[in-house]
Design an enzyme around this catalytic site. Structure first.
Site, PDB file in Angstrom:
ATOM      1  N   HIS A   2       0.804  -1.219   0.000  1.00 53.22           N
ATOM      2  CA  HIS A   2       0.000   0.000   0.000  1.00 53.22           C
ATOM      3  C   HIS A   2       0.839   1.271   0.000  1.00 53.22           C
ATOM      4  O   HIS A   2       0.355   2.349   0.327  1.00 53.22           O
ATOM      5  CB  HIS A   2      -1.004  -0.019   1.160  1.00 53.22           C
ATOM      6  CG  HIS A   2      -2.241  -0.795   0.782  1.00 53.22           C
ATOM      7  ND1 HIS A   2      -2.172  -2.081   0.318  1.00 53.22           N
ATOM      8  CD2 HIS A   2      -3.553  -0.458   0.755  1.00 53.22           C
ATOM      9  CE1 HIS A   2      -3.395  -2.506   0.035  1.00 53.22           C
ATOM     10  NE2 HIS A   2      -4.261  -1.534   0.295  1.00 53.22           N
ATOM     11  N   ASP A  32      -5.668   5.169   9.939  1.00 49.78           N
ATOM     12  CA  ASP A  32      -7.088   5.300   9.581  1.00 49.78           C
ATOM     13  C   ASP A  32      -7.618   4.037   8.913  1.00 49.78           C
ATOM     14  O   ASP A  32      -8.804   3.741   8.978  1.00 49.78           O
ATOM     15  CB  ASP A  32      -7.276   6.456   8.581  1.00 49.78           C
ATOM     16  CG  ASP A  32      -6.980   7.794   9.214  1.00 49.78           C
ATOM     17  OD1 ASP A  32      -6.999   7.881  10.448  1.00 49.78           O
ATOM     18  OD2 ASP A  32      -6.732   8.755   8.459  1.00 49.78           O
ATOM     19  N   GLU A  37      -9.059  14.403  14.656  1.00 50.67           N
ATOM     20  CA  GLU A  37      -8.574  14.598  13.282  1.00 50.67           C
ATOM     21  C   GLU A  37      -9.300  15.792  12.682  1.00 50.67           C
ATOM     22  O   GLU A  37     -10.044  16.499  13.371  1.00 50.67           O
ATOM     23  CB  GLU A  37      -8.804  13.339  12.420  1.00 50.67           C
ATOM     24  CG  GLU A  37      -7.732  12.279  12.592  1.00 50.67           C
ATOM     25  CD  GLU A  37      -7.574  11.345  11.387  1.00 50.67           C
ATOM     26  OE1 GLU A  37      -8.167  11.626  10.317  1.00 50.67           O
ATOM     27  OE2 GLU A  37      -6.859  10.340  11.524  1.00 50.67           O
TER      28      GLU A  37
HETATM   29  P1  FAD Z   1       4.287  -1.899   1.937  1.00 50.92           P
HETATM   30  O1  FAD Z   1       3.801  -0.841   1.022  1.00 50.92           O
HETATM   31  O2  FAD Z   1       4.188  -3.280   1.476  1.00 50.92           O
HETATM   32  O3  FAD Z   1       5.798  -1.578   2.380  1.00 50.92           O
HETATM   33  C1  FAD Z   1       6.179  -0.282   2.779  1.00 50.92           C
HETATM   34  C2  FAD Z   1       7.682  -0.256   3.072  1.00 50.92           C
HETATM   35  O4  FAD Z   1       7.939  -1.036   4.223  1.00 50.92           O
HETATM   36  C3  FAD Z   1       8.539  -0.849   1.962  1.00 50.92           C
HETATM   37  O5  FAD Z   1       9.766  -0.188   1.910  1.00 50.92           O
HETATM   38  C4  FAD Z   1       8.724  -2.279   2.403  1.00 50.92           C
HETATM   39  O6  FAD Z   1       9.899  -2.856   1.864  1.00 50.92           O
HETATM   40  C5  FAD Z   1       8.803  -2.110   3.908  1.00 50.92           C
HETATM   41  N1  FAD Z   1       8.302  -3.282   4.632  1.00 50.92           N
HETATM   42  C6  FAD Z   1       7.140  -3.940   4.479  1.00 50.92           C
HETATM   43  N2  FAD Z   1       7.044  -4.930   5.366  1.00 50.92           N
HETATM   44  C7  FAD Z   1       8.170  -4.893   6.104  1.00 50.92           C
HETATM   45  C8  FAD Z   1       8.676  -5.650   7.186  1.00 50.92           C
HETATM   46  N3  FAD Z   1       7.996  -6.684   7.705  1.00 50.92           N
HETATM   47  N4  FAD Z   1       9.874  -5.326   7.701  1.00 50.92           N
HETATM   48  C9  FAD Z   1      10.586  -4.296   7.211  1.00 50.92           C
HETATM   49  N5  FAD Z   1      10.170  -3.548   6.179  1.00 50.92           N
HETATM   50  C10 FAD Z   1       8.971  -3.839   5.635  1.00 50.92           C
HETATM   51  N6  FAD Z   1      -0.355   5.545   7.075  1.00 50.92           N
HETATM   52  C11 FAD Z   1      -0.530   6.097   8.286  1.00 50.92           C
HETATM   53  O7  FAD Z   1       0.428   6.290   9.035  1.00 50.92           O
HETATM   54  N7  FAD Z   1      -1.773   6.463   8.715  1.00 50.92           N
HETATM   55  C12 FAD Z   1      -2.889   6.242   7.980  1.00 50.92           C
HETATM   56  O8  FAD Z   1      -3.973   6.567   8.404  1.00 50.92           O
HETATM   57  C13 FAD Z   1      -2.736   5.638   6.700  1.00 50.92           C
HETATM   58  N8  FAD Z   1      -3.813   5.379   5.937  1.00 50.92           N
HETATM   59  C14 FAD Z   1      -3.636   4.769   4.738  1.00 50.92           C
HETATM   60  C15 FAD Z   1      -4.763   4.469   3.964  1.00 50.92           C
HETATM   61  C16 FAD Z   1      -4.626   3.848   2.756  1.00 50.92           C
HETATM   62  C17 FAD Z   1      -5.858   3.540   1.929  1.00 50.92           C
HETATM   63  C18 FAD Z   1      -3.333   3.533   2.269  1.00 50.92           C
HETATM   64  C19 FAD Z   1      -3.160   2.909   0.919  1.00 50.92           C
HETATM   65  C20 FAD Z   1      -2.206   3.836   3.010  1.00 50.92           C
HETATM   66  C21 FAD Z   1      -2.339   4.452   4.254  1.00 50.92           C
HETATM   67  N9  FAD Z   1      -1.236   4.761   5.048  1.00 50.92           N
HETATM   68  C22 FAD Z   1      -1.420   5.321   6.282  1.00 50.92           C
HETATM   69  C23 FAD Z   1       0.138   4.537   4.569  1.00 50.92           C
HETATM   70  C24 FAD Z   1       0.669   3.204   5.025  1.00 50.92           C
HETATM   71  O9  FAD Z   1       0.874   3.196   6.425  1.00 50.92           O
HETATM   72  C25 FAD Z   1       2.025   2.896   4.389  1.00 50.92           C
HETATM   73  O10 FAD Z   1       1.962   3.007   3.000  1.00 50.92           O
HETATM   74  C26 FAD Z   1       2.475   1.491   4.780  1.00 50.92           C
HETATM   75  O11 FAD Z   1       3.798   1.299   4.383  1.00 50.92           O
HETATM   76  C27 FAD Z   1       1.621   0.480   4.092  1.00 50.92           C
HETATM   77  O12 FAD Z   1       1.804  -0.781   4.680  1.00 50.92           O
HETATM   78  P2  FAD Z   1       2.038  -2.026   3.744  1.00 50.92           P
HETATM   79  O13 FAD Z   1       1.948  -3.208   4.602  1.00 50.92           O
HETATM   80  O14 FAD Z   1       1.159  -1.989   2.559  1.00 50.92           O
HETATM   81  O15 FAD Z   1       3.574  -1.734   3.340  1.00 50.92           O
END
Ligand code: FAD
Length: 525
Positions: free
Chosen positions: A108, A175, A285
């Site tokens: 994400h 969120d 918020e």
């Molecule tokens: P990914 O996109 O898969 O990875 C993100 C990064 O972390 C990459 O560099 C990856 O290599 C690394 N990574 C992933 N897993 C691990 C692991 N286990 N160990 C070490 N590194 C790792 N953020 C907020 O803070 N607050 C919010 O309210 C919020 N709302 C969101 C709503 C939506 C609809 C979306 C799409 C995103 C939102 N985000 C929010 C952003 C979100 O927190 C970050 O994009 C987060 O990285 C997404 O988590 P993911 O598991 O999809 O990570």
């Protein structure tokens, strides 16, 4: 003559045979025609059976929620056990030609942060499917109270459901809950609870991390503290989080959820700042309401049709409105006093009389409020569209300048924005400065989220608008910090980390000296 002909033919034939054997040995585990730059010895390891290069696996890991960047990995690994991750990283680290490795949580990110061009993507969620990861286990100790040991691959929604079964829950949230624990802890994890409890990275006791050398280390404030603080908000640079020990507290049953509208930005921010200073609410918020960024959106559908038409008339008078959103948790212990407590708080605020809207929902429905909007957009084919998002932390001292220069003169004037625009303050004292995450250098700063949804033909215009916003801040001396940062030059990264840069680089050299991990962040290239 004949002898030389046979000799020549024999040479060609043996070359073809040896070449075929070599190619088959490279491709054996995959049954595919995908070409790879990975060392072929990798395919003699046990992990070879979990490497995939079929078009579905490659497609899934070469795009993300942002839908703007594509980077093709050489392979995707679907680990069934943490040792698969250790073996993979160790192999790359010991190889004469190390390849990059990106942990992909739920993908994400919006700028390819979880991708690995020509490297290997580790699909973390596959650990969960095989149940050989760390799962979710709730415990209690006299020193820590209640906590949950949670695999880095777990989605926060699953952490919530599992902990609620014990009447407990984490205290700090995002969120949206369909994000992995490892993914948000690599960034920060912010929402309306951050002012009170700090970001998610402030609510972790301990981590297990597979470093860029393929070692698994447990770290905490007391054990390997350098690694612990580096990993929290460390953009995946120092190791892959395989377990996090998360702070839990007693979960409330229900919440009072209130929105109030303002036509004046300084009254709105004044009230927000007042509310985050007195700790009487559980969530604060706020967001902008513009003609192109409506009162109801995917973040949550809150207002009734009747409310929406009243809001639309107020909006047509003022052109822009500000929506303060607050929540107070309650359960049987304060069920009889909650209304009175809230009324006392609301009496101190300066919203437009008549523009206060209330809901009473279960705790889980409140925390999972974004899911309904997501499912609706998915059903309309509007979820997997480009998302040129920009998330910023803005110092409190410049929020009025930011409002005039960005919200009014760029966003409202250009009338291009399509999606929620969040703005809410938080307290820096809840962030530990030893962590890698960076914030502005002020006691209170604002989280600003420009959460655009675009089409294939207009995301670049919104991206250009984002750049204009960053340039405006730069020229006006507004010392913002990007959250979920994205930069293209080393100087920009050094500037982003500021005084933390030297330590960030030193920890990288210590824990991932061959620059194997999280290449999609493009920090060490
Ligand atoms: P990914 O996109 O898969 O990875 C993100 C990064 O972390 C990459 O560099 C990856 O290599 C690394 N990574 C992933 N897993 C691990 C692991 N286990 N160990 C070490 N590194 C790792 N953020 C907020 O803070 N607050 C919010 O309210 C919020 N709302 C969101 C709503 C939506 C609809 C979306 C799409 C995103 C939102 N985000 C929010 C952003 C979100 O927190 C970050 O994009 C987060 O990285 C997404 O988590 P993911 O598991 O999809 O990570």
């Amino acid at each position: 003559m004949a002898k030389s002909y046979f000799k020549h033919a024999y040479f060609i034939l043996s070359f073809i045979i040896s070449r075929s054997i070599w190619m088959v040995s490279k491709l054996k585990p995959w049954k595919t025609n995908h070409s790879t730059s990975l060392p072929y010895e990798l395919f003699s390891l046990d992990i070879a059976a979990k490497l995939h290069v079929d078009s579905n696996a490659i497609k899934m890991s070469s795009s993300d929620f942002g839908n703007m960047v594509k980077r093709i990995p050489s392979a995707v690994v679907l680990p069934t056990h943490i040792t698969d991750i250790i073996d993979l990283v160790k192999f790359s680290y010991n190889s004469s030609s190390p390849f990059t490795i990106a942990a992909r949580g739920h993908g994400h990110s919006v700028r390819g942060q979880a991708m690995a061009s020509n490297g290997v993507v580790v699909d973390m969620t596959s650990l969960n499917k095989s149940s050989n990861g760390n799962g979710i286990r709730v415990s209690r100790s006299s020193s820590l109270g209640f906590y949950a040991d949670v695999g880095g691959e777990q989605l926060w929604i699953d952490v919530l459901k599992a902990t609620l079964e014990h009447g407990l829950a984490p205290v700090s949230w995002t969120d949206y809950l369909y994000l992995t624990v490892g993914g948000t802890l690599s960034n920060g994890g912010v929402s309306g609870q951050t002012f009170l409890h700090g970001p998610q990275i402030s609510n972790v006791h301990e981590l297990d991390v597979v470093t860029g050398k393929g070692e698994i280390l447990t770290c905490s404030k007391h054990l390997n503290p350098e690694l612990f603080y580096a990993v929290l908000g460390g953009l995946g640079q120092f190791g892959i989080i395989t377990r996090a020990r998360i702070v839990l507290d007693k979960a409330p049953k229900r919440v009072k959820w209130i929105r109030m509208l303002y036509q004046d930005f300084s009254s709105f921010t004044g009230d927000q700042e007042h509310l985050i200073s007195n700790n009487k609410l559980d969530y604060v918020e706020g967001s902008l309401i513009l003609h192109q960024s409506s009162s109801n959106n995917w973040k949550s559908s809150f207002f009734s049709n009747n409310d929406q038409s009243n809001i639309a008339s107020l909006l047509s008078k003022h052109g822009i409105l500000y929506c303060l959103e607050v929540v107070k948790y309650y359960d049987d212990s304060n069920i009889n006093t909650i209304e009175q407590e809230l009324q006392l708080l609301l009496n101190q605020l300066n919203f437009n009389p008549g523009f206060v809207f209330k809901k009473d929902v279960s705790f889980i429905d409140f925390l999972n409020r974004v899911r309904a909007g997501e499912l609706y957009l998915q059903s309309q084919g509007q979820w997997d569209v480009p998302h040129p998002w920009l998330n910023l932390f803005v110092p409190k001292s410049r929020i009025l300048d930011f409002h005039a220069g960005v919200f009014i003169n760029i966003i409202q004037a250009q009338n291009k924005s399509t999606g929620p625009i969040l703005v809410y303050p938080t307290n820096r004292k809840k962030w530990d400065n030893r962590m890698s995450a960076v914030t502005p250098d002020e006691d209170v700063f604002y989280c600003v989220g420009l959460l655009h949804s675009a089409g294939a033909d207009n995301w670049e215009a919104l991206d250009a608008q984002n750049r204009e916003i960053l340039e405006f801040c730069d020229k006006s001396g507004i010392m913002i910090k990007q959250y979920l940062p994205h930069y293209s030059s080393k100087d920009d990264w050094m500037n982003h980390f500021g005084e933390k840069w030297n330590n960030f680089r030193d920890q990288k050299l210590k824990y991932d000296p061959k620059m194997i991990l999280a290449p999609g962040q493009r920090i060490f290239r």
